[in-house]
Design an enzyme around this catalytic site. Structure first.
Site, PDB file in Angstrom:
ATOM      1  N   TYR A   3     -91.196  31.156  87.230  1.00 24.26           N
ATOM      2  CA  TYR A   3     -91.250  30.636  85.856  1.00 24.26           C
ATOM      3  C   TYR A   3     -92.145  31.520  84.987  1.00 24.26           C
ATOM      4  O   TYR A   3     -91.819  31.799  83.837  1.00 24.26           O
ATOM      5  CB  TYR A   3     -91.773  29.190  85.841  1.00 24.26           C
ATOM      6  N   PHE A  50     -76.764  41.539  57.330  1.00 23.05           N
ATOM      7  CA  PHE A  50     -76.011  41.137  58.502  1.00 23.05           C
ATOM      8  C   PHE A  50     -76.027  39.611  58.538  1.00 23.05           C
ATOM      9  O   PHE A  50     -77.024  38.981  58.195  1.00 23.05           O
ATOM     10  CB  PHE A  50     -76.549  41.722  59.810  1.00 23.05           C
ATOM     11  N   THR A  51     -74.912  39.024  58.977  1.00 22.79           N
ATOM     12  CA  THR A  51     -74.707  37.569  58.855  1.00 22.79           C
ATOM     13  C   THR A  51     -75.869  36.735  59.414  1.00 22.79           C
ATOM     14  O   THR A  51     -76.457  35.928  58.697  1.00 22.79           O
ATOM     15  CB  THR A  51     -73.402  37.178  59.564  1.00 22.79           C
ATOM     16  N   ASP A  59     -83.922  46.399  62.857  1.00 22.56           N
ATOM     17  CA  ASP A  59     -82.875  45.775  63.663  1.00 22.56           C
ATOM     18  C   ASP A  59     -82.257  46.900  64.488  1.00 22.56           C
ATOM     19  O   ASP A  59     -81.415  47.655  64.019  1.00 22.56           O
ATOM     20  CB  ASP A  59     -81.833  45.094  62.769  1.00 22.56           C
ATOM     21  N   LYS A  98     -75.608  44.928  72.955  1.00 26.32           N
ATOM     22  CA  LYS A  98     -74.812  46.063  72.490  1.00 26.32           C
ATOM     23  C   LYS A  98     -75.251  47.332  73.220  1.00 26.32           C
ATOM     24  O   LYS A  98     -74.853  47.565  74.351  1.00 26.32           O
ATOM     25  CB  LYS A  98     -74.951  46.216  70.968  1.00 26.32           C
ATOM     26  N   ARG A 157     -64.201  41.034  58.848  1.00 28.80           N
ATOM     27  CA  ARG A 157     -65.510  41.338  58.269  1.00 28.80           C
ATOM     28  C   ARG A 157     -65.314  41.506  56.764  1.00 28.80           C
ATOM     29  O   ARG A 157     -65.386  42.590  56.217  1.00 28.80           O
ATOM     30  CB  ARG A 157     -66.113  42.624  58.865  1.00 28.80           C
ATOM     31  N   PHE A 195     -67.340  32.024  59.498  1.00 27.94           N
ATOM     32  CA  PHE A 195     -66.302  32.847  60.132  1.00 27.94           C
ATOM     33  C   PHE A 195     -66.082  32.506  61.597  1.00 27.94           C
ATOM     34  O   PHE A 195     -65.002  32.695  62.135  1.00 27.94           O
ATOM     35  CB  PHE A 195     -66.651  34.340  60.006  1.00 27.94           C
TER      36      PHE A 195
HETATM   37  C1  P70 Z   1     -71.301  41.649  66.686  1.00 28.55           C
HETATM   38  C2  P70 Z   1     -72.485  40.871  67.203  1.00 28.55           C
HETATM   39  C3  P70 Z   1     -74.783  40.811  66.480  1.00 28.55           C
HETATM   40  C4  P70 Z   1     -75.895  41.366  65.728  1.00 28.55           C
HETATM   41  C5  P70 Z   1     -75.774  42.617  65.072  1.00 28.55           C
HETATM   42  C6  P70 Z   1     -76.858  43.115  64.320  1.00 28.55           C
HETATM   43  C7  P70 Z   1     -76.765  44.413  63.617  1.00 28.55           C
HETATM   44  C8  P70 Z   1     -78.124  41.220  64.857  1.00 28.55           C
HETATM   45  C9  P70 Z   1     -77.088  40.671  65.614  1.00 28.55           C
HETATM   46  C10 P70 Z   1     -77.286  39.319  66.251  1.00 28.55           C
HETATM   47  C11 P70 Z   1     -72.217  39.391  67.368  1.00 28.55           C
HETATM   48  C12 P70 Z   1     -71.865  38.731  66.083  1.00 28.55           C
HETATM   49  C13 P70 Z   1     -72.834  38.058  65.340  1.00 28.55           C
HETATM   50  C14 P70 Z   1     -72.500  37.468  64.137  1.00 28.55           C
HETATM   51  C15 P70 Z   1     -71.207  37.580  63.665  1.00 28.55           C
HETATM   52  C16 P70 Z   1     -70.244  38.202  64.412  1.00 28.55           C
HETATM   53  C17 P70 Z   1     -70.570  38.776  65.613  1.00 28.55           C
HETATM   54  N1  P70 Z   1     -73.602  41.205  66.364  1.00 28.55           N
HETATM   55  N2  P70 Z   1     -77.981  42.395  64.245  1.00 28.55           N
HETATM   56  O1  P70 Z   1     -70.193  41.390  67.179  1.00 28.55           O
HETATM   57  O2  P70 Z   1     -77.415  39.461  67.623  1.00 28.55           O
HETATM   58  O3  P70 Z   1     -75.426  38.231  68.502  1.00 28.55           O
HETATM   59  O4  P70 Z   1     -77.342  38.873  69.987  1.00 28.55           O
HETATM   60  O5  P70 Z   1     -77.610  37.068  68.317  1.00 28.55           O
HETATM   61  O6  P70 Z   1     -74.647  43.332  65.150  1.00 28.55           O
HETATM   62  O7  P70 Z   1     -71.451  42.533  65.843  1.00 28.55           O
HETATM   63  P1  P70 Z   1     -76.918  38.355  68.661  1.00 28.55           P
END
Ligand code: P70
Length: 459
Positions: A74, A126-127, A217, A260, A384, A451
């Site tokens: 743990y 980023f979303t 990031d 990634k 996107r 989305f």
């Molecule tokens: C994708 C994934 C994640 C991501 C990223 C960047 C530049 C942070 C994150 C978050 C998964 C995804 C996420 C949201 C919408 C669609 C797809 N990207 N910064 O496919 O990381 O997913 O580990 O929480 O690309 O691009 P995590």
């Protein structure tokens, strides 16, 4: 004369996972039942899965061996210390807090640094990053160069920041309303576009003058470093590992989705140099993720991650990884298919505005196109565009981004060159019958990150 060599993979295949082809009739029904949203398809109904490069890469034999070395205590797992040491050595950051994935780190960072009414400039949104900034009371401000919003502009570093935009914001709101600048390597929503080291150095100079930290990031930092090595003056002889280290050294901390670059199925972290922020993060992680030496991960996950980080920085690996994406992108350009240029590092982004010019943005051209490609061949991609951009909080209307894209994202070490050919041929077939394609209407819309779960019907 310089020797031209192909990007052939620096590995051979030891284990395979069968994929299955379905009929067009089957896929028509499957996508209709999924509300024309590729996120809602069952993976078994997909032939080639280009939804994302996140958590979908193939681990190496070393990484799989690492799973067997998991220390599932743990507290104080040896795999955590291996991860911490790797982050220090490869990425320069002093303190690491593991999280289950990138957004876990974004949540903790945003809660610690952002106050109500703050502004967070970034090289395009980023979303998940933007949502966590907003939930913490902040407002995202786009300071990426204008070139990034133009899919046909050939500028090689479309992830660069426009320092004039930042200076203007500082002049308007004051540096004390800007807790940090958020810089992504590479910029996902722009089509996988890199930032240059020259720009990052200039940004560092300006932010130091104003006492504003930079948070990185670093989700695809190795890919960004490769593009610097290829295209930025003075870096051709530097290794990707060295360039990655230099990028990180110019920033104060980072959030990482290790799913990634680092080729694990799950994992992430928050890394910082400031002991005060580290102390707060280490305390907050126990509320939302887990103890500070595992943060929502198993010991074995941290071991595979530590190994994956080092593999991600090998020049041979990254050259083949980006080389495969470039192969697909160039093939599509030769077919006359409208894509974002230059080709990004993690996928090929179709320009749905040009692909389906007769479908207006309120009828979701990119969402429509992703569904049509799935129907044609079982290739799964991701919207996107306007669906991803969500709604304007004040007016309630859709945000209408200039970039209306479909992302064909390439997982690392998973698909072959023949798969790339099949993908390009499928997109070409859809392109040939583009005039007959009609748009969609949204019939279900969730409140956050719509989305992922929104549903649509054919018009
Ligand atoms: C994708 C994934 C994640 C991501 C990223 C960047 C530049 C942070 C994150 C978050 C998964 C995804 C996420 C949201 C919408 C669609 C797809 N990207 N910064 O496919 O990381 O997913 O580990 O929480 O690309 O691009 P995590």
């Amino acid at each position: 004369m310089e020797k031209k060599r192909s990007w052939a993979e620096p590995y051979k295949i030891k284990m395979v996972e069968p994929v299955f082809m379905t009929t067009e009739e089957y896929r028509r029904k499957a996508i209709e039942e999924s509300g024309y949203n590729t996120f809602l398809l069952r993976s078994e109904d997909v032939y080639i899965d280009l939804l994302t490069d996140s958590g979908t890469s193939a681990m190496s034999d070393r990484q799989w061996a690492g799973l067997m070395m998991g220390d599932e205590a743990y507290a104080g797992s040896r795999n955590f210390y291996h991860l911490e040491e790797t982050v220090r050595e490869c990425y320069s950051y002093k303190y690491v807090v593991p999280t289950h994935q990138g957004r876990g780190a974004e949540h903790i960072l945003s809660r610690i640094l952002i106050k109500q009414g703050d502004f967070i400039p970034g090289n395009m949104y980023f979303t998940t990053t933007k949502l966590h900034q907003e939930l913490a009371g902040g407002k995202f401000v786009d300071i990426v160069v204008d070139e990034a919003h133009d899919p046909d502009n050939l500028y090689k570093f479309k992830g660069d920041t426009d320092l004039r935009k930042l200076e203007k914001l500082i002049g308007e709101v004051g540096a004390d309303k800007i807790p940090y600048i958020s810089i992504a390597t590479t910029v996902n929503m722009a089509g996988g576009q890199p930032i240059s080291l020259g720009n990052l150095k200039a940004l560092r100079k300006l932010t130091t003058k104003h006492g504003i930290p930079i948070v990185h990031d670093m989700t695809r930092v190795a890919e960004n470093a490769f593009m610097i090595q290829q295209n930025e003056e003075g870096y051709h002889d530097r290794s990707v590992a060295e360039i990655v280290y230099e990028i990180c050294s110019l920033t104060d901390g980072s959030t990482m989705s290790s799913k990634k670059d680092a080729m694990v199925n799950i994992g992430g972290f928050l890394a910082v140099n400031d002991p005060v922020i580290f102390d707060k993060a280490r305390n907050m992680v126990v509320i939302y993720e887990g103890l500070h030496t595992y943060g929502g991960l198993a010991g074995r996950d941290m071991e595979a991650l530590a190994i994956g980080i080092r593999e991600s920085l090998q020049d041979d690996h990254i050259r083949a990884r980006v080389g495969q994406v470039m192969y697909l992108g160039e093939k599509m350009m030769n077919m006359g298919i409208p894509i974002v240029k230059p080709v990004g590092t993690h996928g090929v982004f179709l320009n749905a505005r040009k692909f389906l010019p007769h479908i207006t943005q309120d009828k979701f051209p990119a969402q429509t196109l992703a569904a049509e490609i799935y129907i044609d061949s079982g290739v799964r991609s991701m919207e996107r565009g306007v669906v991803s951009a969500g709604r304007n909080k004040e007016t309630g209307d859709h945000n209408y981004p200039n970039l209306e894209l479909v992302r064909l994202t390439i997982p690392r070490r998973v698909y072959t060159q023949a798969h790339m050919d099949v993908i390009a041929e499928s997109v070409q077939r859809v392109y040939e019958r583009r005039d007959s394609i009609r748009g969609l209407k949204m019939v279900y819309e969730p409140e956050y990150l719509r989305f992922f779960q929104a549903r649509f019907e054919k018009l």
